[in-house]
Design a protein around this motif. Structure first.
Motif, PDB file in Angstrom:
ATOM      1  N   LEU A 157      31.941  44.524  37.568  1.00 32.46           N
ATOM      2  CA  LEU A 157      32.157  43.289  36.814  1.00 32.46           C
ATOM      3  C   LEU A 157      30.913  42.893  36.031  1.00 32.46           C
ATOM      4  CD1 LEU A 157      34.152  41.274  39.489  1.00 32.46           C
ATOM      5  CD2 LEU A 157      34.995  42.805  37.688  1.00 32.46           C
ATOM      6  N   VAL A 181      34.509  39.896  33.068  1.00 34.08           N
ATOM      7  CA  VAL A 181      35.292  41.054  32.634  1.00 34.08           C
ATOM      8  C   VAL A 181      34.865  42.276  33.442  1.00 34.08           C
ATOM      9  CG1 VAL A 181      35.603  40.125  30.301  1.00 34.08           C
ATOM     10  CG2 VAL A 181      33.698  41.671  30.756  1.00 34.08           C
ATOM     11  N   GLN A 182      35.706  43.299  33.358  1.00 31.20           N
ATOM     12  CA  GLN A 182      35.413  44.545  34.061  1.00 31.20           C
ATOM     13  C   GLN A 182      34.905  45.574  33.063  1.00 31.20           C
ATOM     14  OE1 GLN A 182      38.827  46.589  35.659  1.00 31.20           O
ATOM     15  NE2 GLN A 182      37.599  47.808  37.066  1.00 31.20           N
ATOM     16  N   VAL A 234      43.229  41.951  37.122  1.00 30.03           N
ATOM     17  CA  VAL A 234      42.670  42.338  35.829  1.00 30.03           C
ATOM     18  C   VAL A 234      43.791  42.331  34.796  1.00 30.03           C
ATOM     19  CG1 VAL A 234      41.520  44.174  34.530  1.00 30.03           C
ATOM     20  CG2 VAL A 234      40.875  43.751  36.908  1.00 30.03           C
ATOM     21  N   LYS A 235      43.588  41.580  33.729  1.00 31.86           N
ATOM     22  CA  LYS A 235      44.536  41.560  32.609  1.00 31.86           C
ATOM     23  C   LYS A 235      43.834  42.185  31.408  1.00 31.86           C
ATOM     24  CE  LYS A 235      47.418  37.694  33.945  1.00 31.86           C
ATOM     25  NZ  LYS A 235      48.678  38.321  34.137  1.00 31.86           N
ATOM     26  N   ILE A 236      44.479  43.163  30.805  1.00 29.90           N
ATOM     27  CA  ILE A 236      43.902  43.841  29.641  1.00 29.90           C
ATOM     28  C   ILE A 236      44.435  43.161  28.390  1.00 29.90           C
ATOM     29  CG2 ILE A 236      43.627  46.035  28.437  1.00 29.90           C
ATOM     30  CD1 ILE A 236      44.136  47.413  31.162  1.00 29.90           C
ATOM     31  N   ARG A 289      39.095  44.104  29.727  1.00 31.49           N
ATOM     32  CA  ARG A 289      39.649  44.001  31.080  1.00 31.49           C
ATOM     33  C   ARG A 289      39.146  42.683  31.682  1.00 31.49           C
ATOM     34  NH1 ARG A 289      41.608  48.923  32.586  1.00 31.49           N
ATOM     35  NH2 ARG A 289      41.431  48.429  34.793  1.00 31.49           N
ATOM     36  N   ARG A 290      39.928  41.626  31.508  1.00 35.82           N
ATOM     37  CA  ARG A 290      39.531  40.263  31.852  1.00 35.82           C
ATOM     38  C   ARG A 290      40.059  39.865  33.222  1.00 35.82           C
ATOM     39  NH1 ARG A 290      37.575  37.283  28.239  1.00 35.82           N
ATOM     40  NH2 ARG A 290      38.454  38.485  26.530  1.00 35.82           N
ATOM     41  N   LEU A 291      39.208  39.243  34.076  1.00 35.26           N
ATOM     42  CA  LEU A 291      39.675  38.743  35.363  1.00 35.26           C
ATOM     43  C   LEU A 291      40.488  37.469  35.154  1.00 35.26           C
ATOM     44  CD1 LEU A 291      37.867  40.888  36.617  1.00 35.26           C
ATOM     45  CD2 LEU A 291      37.210  39.193  38.323  1.00 35.26           C
ATOM     46  N   SER A 306      46.693  36.760  38.701  1.00 35.06           N
ATOM     47  CA  SER A 306      47.615  37.870  38.446  1.00 35.06           C
ATOM     48  C   SER A 306      48.508  38.111  39.652  1.00 35.06           C
ATOM     49  CB  SER A 306      46.810  39.139  38.139  1.00 35.06           C
ATOM     50  OG  SER A 306      47.635  40.268  38.050  1.00 35.06           O
ATOM     51  N   PHE A 329      43.274  42.584  42.335  1.00 39.18           N
ATOM     52  CA  PHE A 329      42.235  43.564  42.043  1.00 39.18           C
ATOM     53  C   PHE A 329      41.608  43.978  43.370  1.00 39.18           C
ATOM     54  CE2 PHE A 329      37.726  43.944  40.058  1.00 39.18           C
ATOM     55  CZ  PHE A 329      37.916  45.279  39.746  1.00 39.18           C
TER      56      PHE A 329
END
Length: 196
Positions: free
Chosen positions: A52, A67-68, A172-174, A180-182, A185, A189
């Protein structure tokens, strides 16, 4: 009256003794996670990105969000964990804590994780307020929970007895740019912790 007092006292003591304390969180080497010690948060699943870090929310450089890294070989930035009771040195499962990046950026912000609304999603930003548990800081408290043989991050703070936060797993949402945003969800993760 004395009998009632003794009965209530014994009931309180026995219910307190029956409560188990939460399990401690462990890093990938099996060591206990320590408050104030720097760690990387890494994905368990190989080939699904790296650690991260901080990244811009949009075309503007600031504010920065969590973000990742896209590449598995990147550990990201080191973080520390501060429990709601800062005197506790060990990080325990399912207890409220602040998560703080230990890095400097050109943005004037705290690097403390906080949940914010952005384009219809609840994302994790790095502009929260450390400590001061209560309704004003309800968005800045996360916890670590067991997930299979590893861990996940959860937003479900208990620092405010009158607040009713909408709890959720952090995943994680792309986005459309491949970031790759936390964010909250349905797919958690799955993570592990590596001491810096």
């Amino acid at each position: 009256m004395n009998t009632l007092f003794i009965f209530l006292l014994l009931s309180t003591i026995s219910s307190t003794l029956g409560q188990e304390s939460p399990d401690p969180v462990r890093d990938i080497d099996g060591n206990l996670l320590q408050s104030g010690t720097e760690y990387y948060i890494l994905p368990v699943v190989r080939g699904m990105g790296g650690g991260l870090t901080l990244g811009p929310r949009s075309d503007d450089l600031c504010p920065l969000d969590v973000v990742q890294e896209n590449l598995e070989v990147d550990n990201g930035l080191p973080l520390t964990f501060t429990p709601v009771d800062p005197k506790k040195g060990i990080i325990q499962e399912s207890t409220d804590l602040n998560i703080i990046f230990q890095a400097q950026s050109i943005c004037v912000q705290s690097n403390v994780w906080g949940l914010v609304e952005y384009e219809g999603h609840r994302i994790v930003s790095a502009s929260g307020t450390p400590g001061n548990p209560g309704s004003e800081t309800i968005n800045n408290w996360f916890n670590i929970r067991k997930f299979d043989d590893h861990y996940k991050l959860v937003y479900c703070p208990t620092v405010c007895s009158i607040c009713r936060p909408v709890c959720g797993d952090i995943g994680v949402k792309i986005d459309e740019n491949g970031t790759r945003r936390l964010a909250i969800s349905d797919v958690p993760f799955k993570i592990m912790f590596k001491k810096v």
